[in-house]
Design a protein around this motif. Sequence first.
Motif, mmCIF file in Angstrom:
data_model
loop_
_atom_site.group_PDB
_atom_site.id
_atom_site.type_symbol
_atom_site.label_atom_id
_atom_site.label_comp_id
_atom_site.label_asym_id
_atom_site.label_seq_id
_atom_site.Cartn_x
_atom_site.Cartn_y
_atom_site.Cartn_z
ATOM 1 N N UNK A 31 -28.744 38.686 9.529
ATOM 2 C CA UNK A 31 -29.732 38.008 10.368
ATOM 3 C C UNK A 31 -29.039 37.460 11.607
ATOM 4 N N UNK A 32 -29.786 37.303 12.710
ATOM 5 C CA UNK A 32 -29.151 36.776 13.932
ATOM 6 C C UNK A 32 -28.429 35.444 13.721
ATOM 7 N N UNK A 33 -28.980 34.549 12.901
ATOM 8 C CA UNK A 33 -28.307 33.252 12.742
ATOM 9 C C UNK A 33 -26.992 33.370 11.975
ATOM 10 N N UNK A 34 -26.805 34.470 11.272
ATOM 11 C CA UNK A 34 -25.555 34.701 10.548
ATOM 12 C C UNK A 34 -24.513 35.428 11.397
ATOM 13 N N UNK A 35 -24.906 35.848 12.573
ATOM 14 C CA UNK A 35 -24.050 36.682 13.430
ATOM 15 C C UNK A 35 -23.248 35.805 14.379
ATOM 16 N N UNK A 36 -21.974 35.588 14.048
ATOM 17 C CA UNK A 36 -21.123 34.703 14.860
ATOM 18 C C UNK A 36 -20.842 35.254 16.252
ATOM 19 N N UNK A 37 -21.217 36.504 16.523
ATOM 20 C CA UNK A 37 -21.018 37.085 17.852
ATOM 21 C C UNK A 37 -22.065 36.594 18.850
ATOM 22 N N UNK A 38 -23.197 36.100 18.360
ATOM 23 C CA UNK A 38 -24.285 35.669 19.227
ATOM 24 C C UNK A 38 -24.067 34.236 19.701
ATOM 25 N N UNK A 39 -24.823 33.838 20.716
ATOM 26 C CA UNK A 39 -24.722 32.470 21.249
ATOM 27 C C UNK A 39 -25.347 31.481 20.275
ATOM 28 N N UNK A 40 -24.981 30.223 20.429
ATOM 29 C CA UNK A 40 -25.549 29.171 19.586
ATOM 30 C C UNK A 40 -27.053 29.096 19.754
ATOM 31 N N UNK A 41 -27.533 29.322 20.988
ATOM 32 C CA UNK A 41 -28.968 29.256 21.247
ATOM 33 C C UNK A 41 -29.713 30.367 20.505
#
Length: 246
Positions: A31-41
Amino acid sequence: YEQPELVADSVEIIDVDGYQFKDLNKNGALDPYEDWRLSAEERTADLLSQMTNEEKAAQMLHMTLVTLKESWFNELNVGFVLAYTYLSEGVEAAVEKGNEVQALSEASRLGIPVVFSMDSVIGARWIDGTTILPDQITMAAAGDVELVRELTDMQRREMKALGIRMSLSPVADIATDPRWGRVQECFGEGAELAAQMVVAAIEGLQNGNALTEESVMACVKHFPGSGPQTAGVDGTPLVYDDETFP
């Protein structure tokens, strides 16, 4: 991207695109919230979309950790917990117990880590074996703003090593009433010096003027209108009537 070191107690680690991620909601997918590559937002927006109102409310709870109540973490998934007597016996035990609490939070439906805080006006002293700092009134008497920054930076490094990422300090109250029982927690009675030292303490705890991976969050206190109260009483309500203190 640089792969962070991941350790999981209650969830699986999954491989996607040659990288590893924690499957915090246990659905077998990234899931996007589990993806440390993405921004905090981006991660926050995805996480909020998956949360119930009860889970959002639980994230605003700030509990005091006297004895371990597992349901606070693996069921409620509370957002904050104050490091108190449960973690006080020593640094090694505190780290081990803190990791156990994080494992319980990881086991909750969405696996949101808890933020450990500490009432740390004199350093990380709720845990035996850490460095005790002078009271703020003592540092005010020294009149050395840079010393405040150096000491709170040392405090930051100790708290970060313990896994405690929020400090319920510095105190921004002004010591205007010697009857008040928390005068020693203030940076003196002069607003100008106190303001300079509060800023220095925040920067020492945060490792600068912005939150980064190296920061401990600073919670400046107390609420406006607190500090020295009627007749020096530390409590609520903030203003007492004439019958209480004739």
